[in-house]
Design a protein around this motif. Structure first.
Motif, mmCIF file in Angstrom:
data_model
loop_
_atom_site.group_PDB
_atom_site.id
_atom_site.type_symbol
_atom_site.label_atom_id
_atom_site.label_comp_id
_atom_site.label_asym_id
_atom_site.label_seq_id
_atom_site.Cartn_x
_atom_site.Cartn_y
_atom_site.Cartn_z
ATOM 1 N N TYR A 6 55.636 153.575 15.020
ATOM 2 C CA TYR A 6 56.612 154.668 14.970
ATOM 3 C C TYR A 6 57.159 154.969 16.366
ATOM 4 O O TYR A 6 58.364 155.219 16.539
ATOM 5 N N ARG A 44 62.100 165.733 13.652
ATOM 6 C CA ARG A 44 62.564 164.728 12.675
ATOM 7 C C ARG A 44 63.932 165.055 12.075
ATOM 8 O O ARG A 44 64.790 164.161 11.992
ATOM 9 N N VAL A 104 63.198 154.393 8.932
ATOM 10 C CA VAL A 104 61.781 154.639 9.263
ATOM 11 C C VAL A 104 61.474 156.113 9.503
ATOM 12 O O VAL A 104 60.337 156.556 9.317
ATOM 13 N N TRP A 119 61.669 158.841 8.034
ATOM 14 C CA TRP A 119 61.062 159.675 6.995
ATOM 15 C C TRP A 119 59.536 159.628 7.039
ATOM 16 O O TRP A 119 58.863 160.514 6.522
ATOM 17 N N TRP A 120 58.974 158.573 7.633
ATOM 18 C CA TRP A 120 57.515 158.425 7.695
ATOM 19 C C TRP A 120 56.938 158.843 9.049
ATOM 20 O O TRP A 120 55.729 158.958 9.190
#
Length: 521
Positions: free
Chosen positions: A39, A106, A214, A216-217
């Motif tokens: 991430y 986010r 990516v 969202w995680w």
């Protein structure tokens, strides 16, 4: 000279946290940490899109189809093509800190990505000057939100042992985008149609699409959770990614304690979350001065000449062939990528302040020689002098790349959580206002006063060395929440450490930490 702050180097294979020595964890052997570092890698690559755009605009100016389509822009018109992206970025900065503090990291990434994709679509399909300029405004608006949010999230998610390197790498990856764009535009030179300039713009969207797939995680910042009175979620994130889910892990407990206590102390110190906080104490005023100068130094060190107008500099020393210009652009971005990535791994070993001093002094020497050679070339057009200028551009960038990754890491680590989003925004304002000036004024100045314009940057680099020598501080080996003592003195740090000792002694985990935080506020 800046006051000396003792930073103790830990034994090999160890790091410090809250005054305690811990062995470094082999992250590749832990499943959850491997996921976290993936991430972080995605977050690091957000700056790739920004670097791609800057280098792409350099490359497009060497493409005949782009020049013909937009009627060979030069001077103010050419400046507008580039500087409008900075206008969009300045507009995005107006709302960014409030979004970061109120909605989290986010959602800001998602918001910025959507505007970047809209800008890419319009830019790739532009049919006139106005549409291209409007697209670049939207690109700047979305891009600034993404590239400001990512370093903050990396800073607040990364394990203490690797935080400095990872955040520095996030700044260095600007050159990964520049590298890709330089060779992309070189490749599309062979396309005999408008797609020679439309294709690179479309490719720019790939990096944003990866991030959007990516994000969202990616976990939210533990510090954001604590600031919103959700400490249980913060502990869960820290435990899951730093200790494979073990909430009782000693390192996790100390990390959690530092975060909760530091944010509680900030509230106790009556931080209002306002920009006025930067003027209320000597420590905050010093932070303000440092982050403003960091932004100015990032763009007024002479690098803006090459970032957007390398073709004009090449023309001025007799290198006019588009194929050769694109090859030089590709070689320079390859060199920048390699040196940036290499230097990023030494930010702790060499220290922030020595790196910045050597970098600025080296740039000053390189730019002075660059200016002298350009002046001599103007008197007698010698290919040897032109090659000398080209060599000095590479030497200049060797020193610039030494510290360029520190812009993100140094800014984020000297700011406490309650001021981090707004402080980073101030730094970006200090960066984008001169960037706007560079993008608009540079082509006009180069066209009218030629090499004499370089003298301004030589003088500014001399000022830069003096400011860093007297006012910048060293922060290596210091955990994020403990850097505050450099600016705010030992009182806050002592209070913080006492509270952490109480928590460590009780060993009651999250409930004790929450209780201490509440009573301190």
């Amino acid at each position: 000279m800046s006051e000396a702050i003792e930073t103790v180097k830990p034994p090999k294979g160890h790091f410090y946290l809250a005054g305690r020595l811990f062995p470094r964890v082999k992250w590749w052997k832990r499943r959850n940490m491997r996921v976290l570092y993936f991430y972080v890698l995605i977050l690091i690559l957000t700056n790739t899109a920004n670097g791609f755009d800057n280098s792409m605009m350099n490359g497009l100016q060497s493409l005949s189809y782009w020049q013909d389509y937009f009627h060979h822009p030069k001077g103010p018109t050419l400046g507008l093509f580039n500087c409008v992206m900075s206008v969009g970025a300045i507009a995005g900065l107006l709302i960014m800190p409030y979004m970061l503090d109120n909605f989290g990291r986010r959602p800001c990434l998602v918001f910025g990505c959507f505007f970047m994709l809209l800008g890419v679509a319009l830019q790739s399909g532009s049919i006139n000057f106005s549409m291209f300029v409007g697209a670049r405004f939207l690109l700047g608006f979305g891009d600034i939100i993404v590239i400001c949010t990512a370093p903050l999230l990396i800073t607040e998610l990364a394990p203490a042992q690797d935080r400095a390197i990872l955040v520095t790498l996030s700044g260095a990856t600007y050159h990964s985008g520049a590298f890709i764009a330089a060779w992309t535009t070189y490749g599309t030179l062979k396309i005999k149609s408008e797609w020679s300039w439309r294709a690179p713009s479309l490719i720019q969207a790939l990096f944003t699409l990866v991030m959007l797939a990516v994000v969202w995680w990616i976990p939210e910042s533990p510090r954001y959770y604590v600031s919103k009175d959700q400490p249980e979620k913060a502990l869960q994130v820290l435990a899951y990614y730093h200790a494979e889910g073990n909430e009782s892990d000693e390192l996790v407990q100390l990390e959690f304690t530092e975060i909760t206590t530091a944010i509680a102390m900030e509230k106790n110190a009556e931080h209002s979350g306002s920009y006025l906080d930067f003027l209320r104490t000597p420590g905050n005023r010093k932070r303000l001065f440092i982050i403003i100068t960091m932004g100015l130094f990032a763009q007024w060190s002479g690098n803006g000449l090459v970032s957007y107008y390398l073709n004009l500099i090449m023309n001025s020393i007799g290198i006019t062939d588009p194929n050769r210009q694109l090859l030089i652009n590709g070689a320079l971005t390859s060199f920048n990528l390699a040196t940036n990535l290499f230097f990023s791994f030494f930010v702790d070993k060499w220290g922030r302040r020595p790196i910045m001093l050597i970098s600025s002094a080296g740039m000053l020497v390189g730019f002075v020689v660059w200016t002298i050679l350009s002046a001599k070339y103007d008197q007698r057009e010698s290919s040897a002098l032109g090659q000398g200028v080209l060599a000095m551009i590479f030497i200049y960038y060797l020193f610039y790349n030494l510290k360029s990754g520190l812009i993100s890491s140094y800014t984020t680590e000297i700011l406490p959580y309650s001021m981090r989003a707004k402080g980073y925004t101030i730094m970006e304002y200090a960066m984008y206002i001169p960037l706007f000036f560079n993008q608009y004024v540079n082509p006009i100045a180069l066209e009218n006063i030629h090499w004499r314009y370089y003298i301004f940057y030589c003088c500014f680099l001399a000022v830069e060395v003096v400011v860093i020598w007297f006012l910048y501080v060293e922060t290596r080996y210091m955990p994020l929440e403990e850097i505050t003592k450099i600016f705010d003195g030992d009182d806050i740090a002592t209070a913080t450490n006492l509270k952490m000792e109480k928590i460590a002694e009780t060993g009651k985990g999250v409930s004790t930490a929450i209780h201490i935080e509440e009573t301190s506020v």
